[in-house]
Design a protein around this motif. Structure first.
Motif, mmCIF file in Angstrom:
data_model
loop_
_atom_site.group_PDB
_atom_site.id
_atom_site.type_symbol
_atom_site.label_atom_id
_atom_site.label_comp_id
_atom_site.label_asym_id
_atom_site.label_seq_id
_atom_site.Cartn_x
_atom_site.Cartn_y
_atom_site.Cartn_z
ATOM 1 N N ASN A 137 1.133 -1.156 -0.142
ATOM 2 C CA ASN A 137 0.095 -0.423 -0.019
ATOM 3 C C ASN A 137 0.546 1.168 0.133
ATOM 4 N N VAL A 138 0.936 1.655 -0.667
ATOM 5 C CA VAL A 138 1.849 3.379 -1.492
ATOM 6 C C VAL A 138 1.022 4.696 -1.105
ATOM 7 N N ASP A 139 1.391 5.182 -0.368
ATOM 8 C CA ASP A 139 -0.042 6.087 0.186
ATOM 9 C C ASP A 139 0.913 7.503 1.098
ATOM 10 N N LYS A 140 0.358 8.673 0.697
ATOM 11 C CA LYS A 140 1.248 9.937 0.873
ATOM 12 C C LYS A 140 1.011 10.280 2.463
ATOM 13 N N PHE B 139 3.217 -1.219 4.218
ATOM 14 C CA PHE B 139 2.776 -0.019 3.706
ATOM 15 C C PHE B 139 3.655 0.303 3.628
ATOM 16 N N VAL B 140 4.215 1.542 2.481
ATOM 17 C CA VAL B 140 5.033 2.556 2.191
ATOM 18 C C VAL B 140 4.716 4.044 2.143
ATOM 19 N N LYS B 141 5.185 4.363 3.313
ATOM 20 C CA LYS B 141 4.487 6.094 2.600
ATOM 21 C C LYS B 141 4.997 6.656 2.114
ATOM 22 N N ALA B 142 5.033 6.886 0.387
ATOM 23 C CA ALA B 142 5.160 7.578 -0.041
ATOM 24 C C ALA B 142 4.541 8.271 -1.016
ATOM 25 N N ASP B 143 5.108 9.547 -1.524
ATOM 26 C CA ASP B 143 3.962 9.980 -2.712
ATOM 27 C C ASP B 143 4.374 9.940 -4.246
#
Ligand code: NAD
Ligand code: DAU
Length: 360
Positions: A33-36, A57-61
């Protein structure tokens, strides 16, 4: 084993979708899951699966090409389901720039990364690798004739900065399919409602305000029509299109459930009254007296209505949840998650509410 890259999975539909596919496929899949985590992204929506094996989960733009490329390099991703977007029309009217950045340029970044990872030297693509772009019925504009519906062949005619940005993103996906043979589908869905929806949108905003005895701001004459779909039905449609639909095709997803806004608001009032216990003090103030007509949304589209004929015929999808059941399930969810609601409506939400409604 399929590996999904889901963008915007901490938002309303994305988090429902991740729950849906884990429920359906269990340990047969992996999900990244890539979410800013903008104001609309909330990891609390995924608390029950955060430690699940197979979930990352990856916090990314999504505009950060380097990070997105790296995620593709380090993982054998064979499904992309692209939800991440700025999604609220009123915000787009106040500040269109971020809608172009995320919705248009972010989508291009995702397309470039998937193409780089999946295209082979001869121009063909790795087998069974697919990209699904989640879009909206708002790209088709507004219907004036009550007999008309949006079909996949309806000409694009967006009016708000939000729908213009989604239309641009759809065209970019179409361009990749036509130019590079890129393996993708587009879905254009009507208004969703259900658990985890941020209370800037009509239904959760009205539930939240009514429970707090606050006025219920209805734009214009309240006669604008939307076609409401329970979010889980949307998730099911996305999955069916990706697994059973024809590649390169667009599918409209909608509920044949058209209602005027004022009808929705009155239904919320009566359902809340019906569901609250007899001795709950809040019942006394939840009446139609809370309804307040306010200045209309600029460029407010009058009516949206999807004809879901193609998705029904080709993959057997239909909306399973009738509105009466869906709205009760939704209200029951908000009753059970009042702390979630209090947390998302504290702080920055109060500033948003002031700026949007105080002089309206
Ligand atoms: P949402 O606003 O609830 O969630 C959007 C998510 O995207 C959030 O988690 C946010 O943090 C994330 N995000 C935003 N910008 C990002 C960025 N630059 N990089 C990475 N993540 C970012 O939206 P939603 O209502 O769940 O809608 C999801 C998608 O479905 C959108 O593409 C929207 O256009 C489409 N859609 C929504 C509806 C609806 O009724 N809500 C109907 C049809 C289509
Ligand atoms: O049609 C699909 C679209 O539905 C999605 O693409 C968008 O992401 C999603 O936000 C939604 O857009 P709408 O503008 O239709 O949804 P919203 O909940 O903002 O408004 C629904 C209707 O209710 C619309 O006619 C405006 C009206 N409204 C909304 C709010 C927030 C009010 O009357 N009062 C309000 O306070």
């Amino acid at each position: 084993m399929r590996t999904y890259l889901v963008t915007g999975g901490a938002g309303f539909i994305g988090s429902n979708y991740i729950h849906y596919i884990f429920k359906k496929y269990g340990d047969e899949i992996r999900v990244i899951n890539v979410d800013k985590l903008t104001y609309a992204g909330n990891l609390e929506n995924l608390k029950d699966i955060e430690d699940k094996e197979g979930y990352t989960f990856v916090k990314a733009d999504i505009c950060d090409a380097e990070t997105i490329d790296r995620i593709f390099r380090e993982n054998d991703i064979n499904r992309v389901v692209h939800f991440a977007a700025e999604s609220h029309v009123d915000r787009s009217i106040k500040d269109p720039g971020v809608f172009v950045r995320t919705n248009v340029l972010g989508t291009l970044t995702m397309l470039n990364a998937a193409r780089n990872a999946w295209e082979q030297e001869d121009g063909s693509y790795l087998p069974d690798h697919k990209f699904l772009h989640v879009s909206t019925d708002e790209v088709y504009g507004s219907l004036s004739n009550p007999e008309d519906y949006f079909y996949e062949t309806t000409k694009y005619d967006p009016h708000s900065p939000y729908s213009a940005s989604k239309a641009s993103s759809d065209f970019m996906v179409k361009a990749f399919m036509d130019t590079y043979g890129f393996p993708a589908n587009i879905t254009n869905c009507s208004n969703n409602y259900g658990p985890y929806q941020f209370p800037e949108k009509l239904i959760p905003l009205m539930i939240h305000n009514a429970l707090h005895g606050k006025s219920l701001p209805v734009y214009g004459d309240g006669m604008n029509i939307r076609d409401w779909l329970y979010v889980e039905d949307h998730c099911k449609g996305i999955d069916l299109v990706q697994e059973k639909g024809r590649l390169y095709e667009t599918y409209n997803i909608g509920g044949h459930n058209e209602r005027e806004n004022i009808t929705i608001v009155k239904t919320i009032i009566s359902t809340l009254r019906d569901m609250l216990p007899e001795d709950d003090e809040r019942r006394a103030h939840i009446t139609e007296d809370l309804i307040t007509y306010v200045t209309d949304r600029k460029g407010h589209d009058r009516r949206y209505a999807i004809a879901p004929d193609k998705i029904k015929k080709e993959v057997g999808w239909y909306p399973e949840t009738c509105f009466e059941d869906g709205i009760r399930k939704t209200i029951a969810w908000y009753f059970d998650h009042q702390e979630w609601m209090e947390r998302v409506t504290s702080g920055a939400y109060q500033d948003y509410y002031e700026s949007m409604y105080s002089n309206r």
